[in-house]
Write a protein that holds these residues in place. Structure first.
Motif, short mmCIF file in Angstrom:
data_model
loop_
_atom_site.label_atom_id
_atom_site.label_comp_id
_atom_site.label_asym_id
_atom_site.label_seq_id
_atom_site.Cartn_x
_atom_site.Cartn_y
_atom_site.Cartn_z
N TRP A 53 0.83 -1.22 0.00
CA TRP A 53 0.00 0.00 0.00
C TRP A 53 0.86 1.26 0.00
O TRP A 53 0.57 2.23 -0.70
N LEU A 54 1.92 1.26 0.79
CA LEU A 54 2.73 2.48 0.91
C LEU A 54 3.58 2.70 -0.34
O LEU A 54 3.82 3.84 -0.74
N ASP A 55 4.02 1.61 -0.96
CA ASP A 55 4.71 1.79 -2.25
C ASP A 55 3.76 2.40 -3.27
O ASP A 55 4.15 3.27 -4.05
N LEU A 56 2.49 1.93 -3.25
CA LEU A 56 1.50 2.51 -4.16
C LEU A 56 1.28 3.99 -3.84
O LEU A 56 1.22 4.82 -4.75
N LEU A 113 -12.62 -4.38 -2.27
CA LEU A 113 -11.57 -3.70 -3.03
C LEU A 113 -11.00 -4.58 -4.14
O LEU A 113 -10.42 -4.07 -5.10
N ALA A 114 -11.15 -5.89 -3.98
CA ALA A 114 -10.63 -6.79 -5.02
C ALA A 114 -11.35 -6.53 -6.35
O ALA A 114 -10.83 -6.89 -7.41
N ALA A 115 -12.52 -5.91 -6.29
CA ALA A 115 -13.26 -5.59 -7.52
C ALA A 115 -13.15 -4.10 -7.85
O ALA A 115 -13.95 -3.56 -8.61
N SER A 116 -12.14 -3.44 -7.28
CA SER A 116 -11.97 -2.00 -7.50
C SER A 116 -11.72 -1.68 -8.98
O SER A 116 -11.09 -2.47 -9.70
N PRO A 119 -6.95 -0.77 -10.99
CA PRO A 119 -6.32 -2.09 -11.02
C PRO A 119 -5.19 -2.29 -10.00
O PRO A 119 -5.01 -3.39 -9.50
N ARG A 120 -4.47 -1.23 -9.68
CA ARG A 120 -3.38 -1.40 -8.71
C ARG A 120 -3.93 -1.70 -7.31
O ARG A 120 -3.35 -2.47 -6.54
N ILE A 121 -5.07 -1.10 -7.01
CA ILE A 121 -5.70 -1.38 -5.71
C ILE A 121 -6.31 -2.79 -5.71
O ILE A 121 -6.15 -3.54 -4.75
N ALA A 122 -6.95 -3.16 -6.81
CA ALA A 122 -7.54 -4.49 -6.89
C ALA A 122 -6.47 -5.57 -6.72
O ALA A 122 -6.68 -6.57 -6.04
N ASP A 185 -15.71 4.63 -8.39
CA ASP A 185 -15.68 3.16 -8.45
C ASP A 185 -14.31 2.60 -8.05
O ASP A 185 -13.91 1.52 -8.48
N VAL A 186 -13.59 3.37 -7.23
CA VAL A 186 -12.28 2.90 -6.75
C VAL A 186 -12.43 2.15 -5.44
O VAL A 186 -11.81 1.11 -5.21
#
Lengths: 249, 94
Positions: A53-56, A113-116, A119-122, A185-186
Motif C-alpha cells: 500500500w505504501l509503495d503505491l 476492493l478486489a473488484a476495484s 487495477p493497482r488497488i484491486a 468506483d475505486v
C-alpha cells in the motif's frame, strides 16, 4: 497528484503498518508457543501489506518516496491509520479483541476492493484478502473461545471490548475521500462495508457472550489526529532510521 | 482438570500427491484451533495442501518395552524379503 487516492493508499497502508508493528511486539512473549508463531505470522502479513500500500501511495504521490520513506520518515500527524490500531497491546485478550474488531472490517473491505476499478488497488486487495480472511477466522474463534470461556477470560474480554469497541466505527465512517473514491468506483460504499462489519462483529460477540458497550464512535486517526500512543509507537519503530539515516542491512 | 491445552499430533500432505505425513505435535484447546495452529506452525513455508490433526491421547501406540516380542521375530526371517529372485535384465531397476 491524485490527492484522494494518495490518502486512501496511506490509510490502508498505515492501518496495516501500525497494527503489524504492534502485534510484532508479542514475538517471543505470547502465552503459548503456537500463539506466538500465529501472531508473528499475522504481523508479517500486515507488514507485507503495508509495504504494498505504501509503495503505491509513493507512486501516486510521485515525489520519490517509497514505502520505507513513508513508514520511517513521517511524523505522527501525517499518519492516516484509524485510532483502533494504535491502542496499546494491553493483555493478550486486549490484543486479540483489537485484532478481531480490525479484521471484521479489514476482510470485507479487502473483498470489496478486489473488484476495484483501480487495477493497482484491486491487485493488492486480491492478495491481502486471503490473509485477512484467515486473520478474521482465527481472531473470531479466539474471541468466542475466551469470551465464552472461564469466568476470568470472560471478564477480560468484556473489559477489552468496552475499551476498544468505540474505536471500530471510525473504520466504517465515510468522509470526503471515501465518498469521492466511491463515486469513481475505486473504493466500496462504506455503508455496505459497515453492514457486513457489524454483522460479523455482532454475530461473533453474541456467540462469545460479550456485549458491545453503548458508546459514541471515537475517531480522528483517518485525518491525522492521533492519540499519544502513536507517538510512542513511532519513536520505537522509527528510531533506527532517525538516528542512523539511510542505515540498511 | 489440567490447565494445559491437550496435545495434538499433526499430519500434513505435501504438494506432491503424497500421503499425509506426521510432522510434529502442538497444543490447542480444540480441533479447529489445532488445525489453525498447525497451519501457523507447520505450513509457514508452503509445506502443505492438507492438514490432519489427531488428539495424541486418541492414538493407540505399541509399547517400546514390547519391542522384542513384537519386532524381533521378523529379524530372522529374511525369506520374507523378495531378495532371492534373479531380476531379468529387461525388467530394469526395481
Amino acid at each position: 497528484m491524485d490527492r484522494d487516492l494518495f490518502e486512501f493508499a496511506l490509510r490502508m497502508g498505515d492501518n496495516a503498518l501500525i497494527l503489524g508493528q504492534q502485534v510484532s511486539a508479542w514475538c517471543g512473549h505470547a502465552p503459548a508457543l503456537e500463539e506466538d508463531i500465529a501472531l508473528a505470522n499475522t504481523a508479517l502479513d500486515l507488514i507485507g501489506q503495508a509495504k504494498l500500500w505504501l509503495d503505491l501511495a509513493g507512486e501516486i504521490e510521485g515525489a520519490g518516496r517509497d514505502a520505507d520513506a513513508l513508514a520511517f520518515l513521517r511524523d505522527a500527524r501525517a499518519f492516516r491509520n484509524a485510532l483502533l490500531v494504535e491502542q496499546s497491546n494491553g493483555d493478550y485478550g486486549q490484543t486479540l479483541m483489537r485484532q478481531f474488531l480490525f479484521d471484521a472490517w479489514h476482510f470485507p473491505t479487502l473483498k470489496s476492493l478486489a473488484a476495484s476499478g483501480e487495477p493497482r488497488i484491486a491487485a493488492i486487495a486480491v492478495k491481502a484478502a486471503k490473509e485477512a480472511e484467515y486473520h478474521f477466522e482465527r481472531s473470531r474463534d479466539l474471541v468466542i473461545g475466551l469470551g465464552d470461556g472461564s469466568e476470568e477470560s470472560h471478564v477480560r474480554m468484556q473489559r477489552a471490548l468496552d475499551l476498544l469497541y468505540p474505536f471500530q466505527g471510525e473504520l466504517t465512517a465515510p468522509d470526503s475521500v471515501d465518498e469521492a473514491l466511491r463515486a469513481r468506483d475505486v473504493a466500496p460504499d462504506l455503508a455496505a462495508v459497515k453492514l457486513e462489519t457489524d454483522r460479523l462483529t455482532l454475530e461473533t460477540l453474541a456467540e462469545a457472550t460479550l456485549r458491545p458497550p453503548p458508546a459514541p464512535v471515537r475517531k480522528g486517526g483517518k485525518t491525522g489526529l492521533h492519540s499519544e500512543g502513536l507517538g510512542r509507537i513511532l519513536s520505537d519503530m522509527q528510531f533506527l532510521q532517525r538516528a542512523y539515516p539511510g542505515a540498511s542491512w | 482438570m489440567s490447565n494445559e491445552w491437550p496435545l495434538w499430533e499433526v499430519f500434513i500432505r505435501g504438494q506432491h500427491g503424497l500421503s499425509h505425513r506426521h510432522v510434529g505435535s502442538l497444543h490447542a484447546p480444540d480441533a479447529q484451533l489445532a488445525i489453525k495452529n498447525a497451519r501457523d506452525v507447520y505450513t509457514r513455508r508452503n509445506e502443505g495442501v492438507s492438514i490432519w490433526v489427531v488428539k495424541a491421547s486418541d492414538i493407540a501406540a505399541s509399547s517400546p518395552g514390547h519391542k522384542g516380542p513384537l519386532f524381533e521375530p521378523s529379524n530372522s526371517k529374511v525369506y520374507r524379503h523378495p531378495t532371492f529372485f534373479d531380476i531379468p535384465d529387461e525388467a530394469g531397476r526395481m
